[in-house]
Design a protein around this motif. Structure first.
Motif, PDB file in Angstrom:
ATOM      1  N   UNK A 176       0.818  -1.209   0.000  1.00  0.00           N
ATOM      2  CA  UNK A 176       0.000   0.000   0.000  1.00  0.00           C
ATOM      3  C   UNK A 176       0.855   1.263   0.000  1.00  0.00           C
ATOM      4  N   UNK A 177       2.175   1.114  -0.049  1.00  0.00           N
ATOM      5  CA  UNK A 177       3.080   2.261  -0.090  1.00  0.00           C
ATOM      6  C   UNK A 177       3.305   2.915   1.261  1.00  0.00           C
ATOM      7  N   UNK A 178       3.153   2.146   2.348  1.00  0.00           N
ATOM      8  CA  UNK A 178       3.282   2.692   3.697  1.00  0.00           C
ATOM      9  C   UNK A 178       4.335   1.928   4.480  1.00  0.00           C
ATOM     10  N   UNK A 179       4.802   2.543   5.559  1.00  0.00           N
ATOM     11  CA  UNK A 179       5.687   1.863   6.499  1.00  0.00           C
ATOM     12  C   UNK A 179       4.844   1.306   7.644  1.00  0.00           C
ATOM     13  N   UNK A 180       5.325   0.245   8.259  1.00  0.00           N
ATOM     14  CA  UNK A 180       4.627  -0.366   9.387  1.00  0.00           C
ATOM     15  C   UNK A 180       5.243   0.144  10.677  1.00  0.00           C
ATOM     16  N   UNK A 181       4.478   0.929  11.429  1.00  0.00           N
ATOM     17  CA  UNK A 181       4.988   1.490  12.678  1.00  0.00           C
ATOM     18  C   UNK A 181       4.972   0.468  13.801  1.00  0.00           C
ATOM     19  N   UNK A 182       4.049  -0.485  13.750  1.00  0.00           N
ATOM     20  CA  UNK A 182       3.948  -1.504  14.790  1.00  0.00           C
ATOM     21  C   UNK A 182       2.723  -2.364  14.584  1.00  0.00           C
ATOM     22  N   UNK A 183       2.733  -3.540  15.239  1.00  0.00           N
ATOM     23  CA  UNK A 183       1.609  -4.467  15.155  1.00  0.00           C
ATOM     24  C   UNK A 183       1.181  -4.891  16.561  1.00  0.00           C
ATOM     25  N   UNK A 184       0.483  -4.023  17.287  1.00  0.00           N
ATOM     26  CA  UNK A 184       0.005  -4.416  18.607  1.00  0.00           C
ATOM     27  C   UNK A 184      -1.070  -5.481  18.521  1.00  0.00           C
ATOM     28  N   UNK A 185      -1.177  -6.303  19.564  1.00  0.00           N
ATOM     29  CA  UNK A 185      -2.174  -7.372  19.601  1.00  0.00           C
ATOM     30  C   UNK A 185      -3.532  -6.771  19.921  1.00  0.00           C
ATOM     31  N   UNK A 186      -4.469  -6.892  18.991  1.00  0.00           N
ATOM     32  CA  UNK A 186      -5.767  -6.229  19.110  1.00  0.00           C
ATOM     33  C   UNK A 186      -6.529  -6.604  20.375  1.00  0.00           C
ATOM     34  N   UNK A 187      -6.663  -7.895  20.754  1.00  0.00           N
ATOM     35  CA  UNK A 187      -7.411  -8.209  21.979  1.00  0.00           C
ATOM     36  C   UNK A 187      -6.833  -7.558  23.236  1.00  0.00           C
ATOM     37  N   UNK A 188      -5.508  -7.484  23.315  1.00  0.00           N
ATOM     38  CA  UNK A 188      -4.889  -6.849  24.482  1.00  0.00           C
ATOM     39  C   UNK A 188      -5.123  -5.340  24.441  1.00  0.00           C
ATOM     40  N   UNK A 189      -5.063  -4.744  23.252  1.00  0.00           N
ATOM     41  CA  UNK A 189      -5.370  -3.313  23.099  1.00  0.00           C
ATOM     42  C   UNK A 189      -6.797  -3.031  23.570  1.00  0.00           C
ATOM     43  N   UNK A 190      -7.725  -3.895  23.186  1.00  0.00           N
ATOM     44  CA  UNK A 190      -9.124  -3.718  23.559  1.00  0.00           C
ATOM     45  C   UNK A 190      -9.304  -3.817  25.062  1.00  0.00           C
ATOM     46  N   UNK A 191      -8.650  -4.788  25.685  1.00  0.00           N
ATOM     47  CA  UNK A 191      -8.765  -4.954  27.138  1.00  0.00           C
ATOM     48  C   UNK A 191      -8.184  -3.761  27.882  1.00  0.00           C
TER      49      UNK A 191
END
Length: 468
Positions: A176-191
């Motif tokens: 998509x022409x972007x850099x990846x800043x990070x991949x946090x775990x969604x369930x933990x983010x939600x909690x």
């Protein structure tokens, strides 16, 4: 809005929609949501994981473009939440024994953690490690550093997922022409977003009923104890209704309008009919039985993962996600389980998040997206691209060396010195204009044509000169 203020951009890859969000953190730590955009029915995410890389890349590109246009920014990197059916937690113990009583040091604890990270799971990777407690003989403590013992046991909860999960997300973001800043775990983010520190300390379970999956997270003593994703969600209810020759969109409407996770048999009306499109109808009792049967399956699956912690979740169970919109969900949970804890559905917005005036949403389906945003700590926006300068393209085909009959010829002195002498005072003749690229190309192709017929043309010219 320019890029002078640091703006965080996050993307959620949902089964029903791909969403993007932008926000900026104020000096007091509160996150202000600036804009939320989405693209529904992308048909590229299945059970929370990337199913079609090309379609996912294009969808990410489109939602980020919408965000850029809404805020007049230039997004260069994004945070992308990672989730999916393959996520689950696995317990692991690592033990180290000493010859005598030994003072436990930070290096020893770090060594235990490194040993745990070395565990190999077939076709899976450790995405995050959550230390539980440490065993020192008959004692169990949270921090063993500085304590003497003949043995130390590190107890860990490893959050693992399929190896290709992160790799596919990285490819989609880069495509998509972007850099990846990070991949946090969604369930933990939600909690972290929905559960308070007090709820985690006293014990609490979070149940996220999504479209295709249901995620269960359990905390006790402020430590994550359980994380599991089961492959059943609210879309399964819709599919059950649609199996009766009903359009999926109409089935979704029937589920939300007339469906209920639990109903009272005494108030049942056996003669009720619900009118459908094209002069059709469906029995209200049958519809209710379809919805209730599938929600019973979801509830029993959830309870089988929570009941072992029942005596430790003093703050009860919190429900969220699109599937929690169904009527009488809490009543159904009480009916199908022996849970005696407080039950509630998450609503509203926590105090650490504010919405810009242009952001109007109260939909609980964006809670995961906001949770991912809160994990961001890097600026994701660069300077807006400036308008490109118009550049005159020039090609050197050797024809520029040919003399232009209308061009001013240099004098002998100018050819010798390489410098142009001033024009005479009386010389008012304007300088010839520079030829355009089109005229140069026209002359170039004319020259090629002349070269191809050179011998014939020269003969004709000599004949004409002789006659003259």
């Amino acid at each position: 809005m320019g890029a002078e203020k640091e703006i965080i951009v996050a993307v959620e890859l949902g089964s029903t929609a791909i969403r993007a969000i932008a926000g900026k953190r104020e000096t007091d730590g509160i996150m202000q949501v600036l804009a939320i955009v989405q693209e529904e029915n992308a048909n590229c995410i299945r059970n929370g994981v990337v199913d079609n890389i090309d379609k996912t890349s294009a969808a990410i590109s489109r939602v980020v473009k919408k965000l850029n246009e809404a805020l007049n920014i230039n997004t260069t990197r994004v945070y992308v939440g990672v989730s999916g059916q393959s996520f689950h937690a696995v317990k692991n113990h690592v033990t180290k024994t000493f010859e005598g009583k030994t003072l436990i040091t930070a290096q020893m604890v770090e060594s235990l953690c490194e040993t745990n990270l070395g565990v190999i799971y077939p076709d899976a990777q450790i995405k995050e490690v959550v230390p539980q407690e440490y065993g020192l003989g008959t004692r169990t403590i949270s921090d063993p550093i500085g304590v003497q013992s003949e043995q130390v046991e590190g107890r860990y909860l490893n959050i693992i997922a399929r190896s290709s999960l992160s790799e596919n997300i990285e490819r989609c973001v880069h495509n998509a022409g972007l850099e990846l800043a990070g991949m946090p775990i969604t369930p933990i983010c939600l909690a972290d977003f929905l559960l308070t520190s007090n709820e985690k300390r006293s014990g609490c379970a979070l149940v996220d009923i999504g479209a295709e999956t249901t995620t269960i997270i359990v905390y006790t003593n402020k430590v994550l104890r359980q994380l599991v994703v089961i492959p059943v969600g609210a879309d399964d209810v819709t599919s059950d209704i649609a199996s009766y020759n009903i359009d999926p969109e109409e089935a979704e409407m029937l589920k939300l309008t007339y469906g209920s996770a639990w109903h009272d048999d005494e108030q049942e009306d056996n003669s009720s009919k619900i009118t459908l499109s094209h002069n059709r109808s469906i029995d209200a009792v049958m519809l209710q039985e379809i919805v209730e049967a599938r929600y019973e399956e979801i509830i029993l699956n959830v309870w089988s993962r929570i009941k072992e912690h029942n005596d430790k979740i003093l703050s009860g169970i919190v429900f969220t996600g699109g599937g929690s919109k169904i009527k009488n969900l809490l009543e159904a949970f009480k009916k199908h389980t022996d849970a005696d804890k407080q039950l509630r559905v998450a609503k509203g917005m926590p105090v650490n998040v504010t919405l810009a005036p242009t952001v109007q949403t109260g939909d609980r389906t964006i809670y995961s997206l906001i949770g991912i945003l809160l994990k961001g700590d890097q600026n994701c926006v660069g300077e807006p691209p400036s308008a490109p300068r118009e550049v005159q393209a020039e090609l050197d085909f050797g024809m520029d060396k040919e003399e232009d009959p209308q061009a001013e010829k240099p004098t002998a002195a100018e050819e010798q010195t390489g410098q142009k002498t001033p024009a005479d005072e009386g010389d008012t003749q304007p300088k010839p204009k520079q030829r355009s690229f089109g005229s140069k190309m026209k002359k170039f192709w004319g020259k090629i044509s002349d070269m191809l017929s050179e011998s014939e043309d020269y003969g004709l010219n000599e004949t004409n000169n002789h006659n003259q």
